[in-house]
Structures are given as structure tokens and as C-alpha cells.
Design an enzyme around this catalytic site. Sequence first.
Site, PDB file in Angstrom:
ATOM      1  N   CYS A  35       0.802  -1.189  -0.085  1.00 57.31           N
ATOM      2  CA  CYS A  35      -0.089  -0.080  -0.089  1.00 57.31           C
ATOM      3  C   CYS A  35       0.716   1.229   0.043  1.00 57.31           C
ATOM      4  O   CYS A  35       1.456   1.469   1.042  1.00 57.31           O
ATOM      5  CB  CYS A  35      -1.009  -0.060   1.199  1.00 57.31           C
ATOM      6  SG  CYS A  35      -1.982   1.587   1.636  1.00 57.31           S
ATOM      7  N   CYS A  41      -0.011   3.784   2.589  1.00 60.38           N
ATOM      8  CA  CYS A  41       0.200   3.502   3.982  1.00 60.38           C
ATOM      9  C   CYS A  41       1.767   3.851   4.142  1.00 60.38           C
ATOM     10  O   CYS A  41       2.007   4.320   5.444  1.00 60.38           O
ATOM     11  CB  CYS A  41       0.437   1.878   3.967  1.00 60.38           C
ATOM     12  SG  CYS A  41      -1.497   1.272   4.148  1.00 60.38           S
TER      13      CYS A  41
END
Length: 108
Positions: free
Chosen positions: A32, A35
Site C-alpha cells: 500500500c 500506507c
Amino acid sequence: MSTTKDVTDGTFEQEVLQSDKPVIVDFWADWCGPCRMVSPVLNQIAVEHAGTVDVVKVNIDENPRVAAEYGITSIPAIYLFKDGALKSSVVGARPKHYLEKEFAEYLR
């Protein structure tokens, strides 16, 4: 100096739900991009608010039980727990000032 700590399906209850202070939980995954963008922001919050709040990370790929229990469908999902209950949440990468405003009452 405090930084974030990894929490697992097996340690979530003790580290988050039974904590005596508020806990910010970053639900994330290696793949991600957003993230990875928000991770340094959460590290800063962990350092600047050490003693007031704990900041932990839950890798949703390695800990699917907790992710499923809290209905995590988009990441990063940043949840704040206090006294065993979910109090606030933010989905998506956000700047530090946004997260501090969202969680302000727990960062004092």
C-alpha cells in the site's frame, strides 16, 4: 524515544483494547503506497505524544482476524481506541495536522 509498535491478531486485545491510555492503530499492508506515506507521520505523532497515546501498526495481510473484526476494507485505516472502544477513525493517508485535529481530545 517512542515509535510505533507492531501488533498482531494474538496481541491486539492486550496491546490495544486493554491499554490504560488511548491507542492509535494503523491498519496497513506492505503493498500500500498511501500506507508508506502516512507511516512517518504516525511515527512523529508517536514520538511527540509519547506517554499520552500509543501508536501501533497492524499488517492486515498478516493479521486478517483483527482486520475482519473491524471491517477494514480500505487502507490505510487509522483507528483510535480508548478504554477498549473505537472512538474515532480516519481512512486514507492524511497530513499530520489533520490527524492531530481528528484525535485532538486524546492527544492531551
